[in-house]
Design an enzyme around this catalytic site. Sequence first.
Site, mmCIF file in Angstrom:
data_model
loop_
_atom_site.group_PDB
_atom_site.id
_atom_site.type_symbol
_atom_site.label_atom_id
_atom_site.label_comp_id
_atom_site.label_asym_id
_atom_site.label_seq_id
_atom_site.Cartn_x
_atom_site.Cartn_y
_atom_site.Cartn_z
ATOM 1 N N LYS A 1 54.625 32.369 -52.365
ATOM 2 C CA LYS A 1 54.585 30.934 -52.045
ATOM 3 C C LYS A 1 55.382 30.202 -53.123
ATOM 4 C CE LYS A 1 51.520 27.140 -50.800
ATOM 5 N NZ LYS A 1 52.436 26.119 -51.312
ATOM 6 N N GLU B 1 62.348 27.547 -48.189
ATOM 7 C CA GLU B 1 61.931 26.703 -49.304
ATOM 8 C C GLU B 1 63.085 26.645 -50.313
ATOM 9 O OE1 GLU B 1 58.210 24.821 -51.071
ATOM 10 O OE2 GLU B 1 58.504 25.867 -49.170
#
Length: 557
Positions: free
Chosen positions: A251, A301
């Site tokens: 993440k 991302e």
Amino acid sequence: MLYRELVEVYQDLDSTTKRLEKTAILANFLGKVGEEDPELLSTVTLLSLGRVFPTWSEEELGIGAKLLMKAISMVVGVSAEDVENQMRETGDIGKATEKLYHKKSQITLFTQPLSIEKVYQNLVKMSKISGKRAQFKKIDYLMELLSASSPTEAKYLTRTVLEELRVGVGEGTIRDAISQAFSIAPEVTERAHMLTNDMGLVAEVALAKGEEGLRELTLKPGKPVKPMLAQLSPGIKQSIEEMGWAICETKYDGIRVQIHRHEGKIDVFTRRLENIAHALPEISDYIQKSFPDQDFIVEGEIIASRDGKPISFQYMLQRVRRKYDIEKMVSKIPLTLYLFDLLYYQKPVLDEPLKKRRKKLESLVKTDPGKLELSTQVIVTPEEIEKANDLFEVSIKGGHEGIMIKDPNAPYMPGIRGKKMLKLKAEPETLDLVVLGGTYGTGKRAHLIGSYLMAIQDENNQLKPLAYAATGLDDNTLQELSDMVEPLIISKMGREVKIEPSIILEIAFSEIVESPESETGYSLRFPVVKRIRNDRGLDEIDTLERVESIFRQSQKS
């Protein structure tokens, strides 16, 4: 169709807190519009949400509270200070405007009633004005509408200009109303909206082509959809056992983006569906070099990095906000794009399972270390939990937030938060909340707002105060935040201020506790401001439902 008919609907919606009643009110009106003026249906649907354009549109009115108050003062014949004083008393631009209109009997209203089409046309014209004297031209269009408005019409018109309709209607209510008005299965309407992110279009097609037409609506490059959202994981072992097996991936602490290639053009959309491609030219270059010459939509991302290590999220925001000297910032704050999902390649693939979408993504992209990479991931079965634990540790040591735990068999579900995608962070869970008010500090910080009243949204999309946050801000961030707040102040009373809801802050806390005195029934213990979330919009702040979910989970542990 007259604007006052829509205003009467606003009043009816404002008079009830029951969602079913709101849905019925809207369904009846949308049905009426469909019969009497079908070409107006898309416009009415958007205006019922308090919007002029779909959420993904780059068009905006460019009118803030100060400019609006100036227009009101000129129409009513009072000073801007009088308008501000009335706002301070009511705490709402709409109520303040309505009161001022009632008090000033000398206002001469045009005899020609205001139409919905006229309101929409003028608002659209305002969005297209730029350059020298733009503000003066915008005020002219605005004053034309305000001069023709009744007190009640002016109340809702001013709210619409600031996109703060305050009648307790969100996208879910509108979706249900469209289904009810045109006899469409709710799941079909929801699916059509998920894929187009355009409620006006959904209403238009529902009327003209019914369920069959809505089923034909699909994902298209150039038109972003809301991202699939993650829930908090109760723990690696439990999450993987419930899924059967899982894809676990790092993440990253950056800005989540949805990248579209269409007709040779690259668009980079944030979670707020704002196109930031102009501020990140190297990302477009990475994409052009790494993918085949086809239309596609990928998700990933972007993080700011230095010497191969991620650096503070605030540096990432500096890149996104930059309008000038962009090339200088490219070398100063280098970026890395990590891709993790594929939504479209020549055709929509979001209904395919994640494991298949990921494999297709891997086959398409040519990675470039430090520039464009695929997210680090491992496949984990219940017998291999250590692989997930190892990835978690490696991710944290690498300066990242934690890991994602994803169901390999799940389709991509735009805008949906569920158990198909979970997140596990090293730090305690946080909430994204909107600033409603604040209190000036004392001593050397007397000129700065040092304490902020934070709010969540309830099931009717109404903002509800949850907690005050006063710690976690260094002097630089405190100054930056105070500068952002000043133009948004609606009213002042002593050291207390009310603020136009716009600024989103990420708030950390030790725990959620029950609080009978609070409107929400909950409060936060030891809330701390972690950062300003310029990448989040008002519709993305956390909900009362999520607060309740975190509270229930904490009671089990």
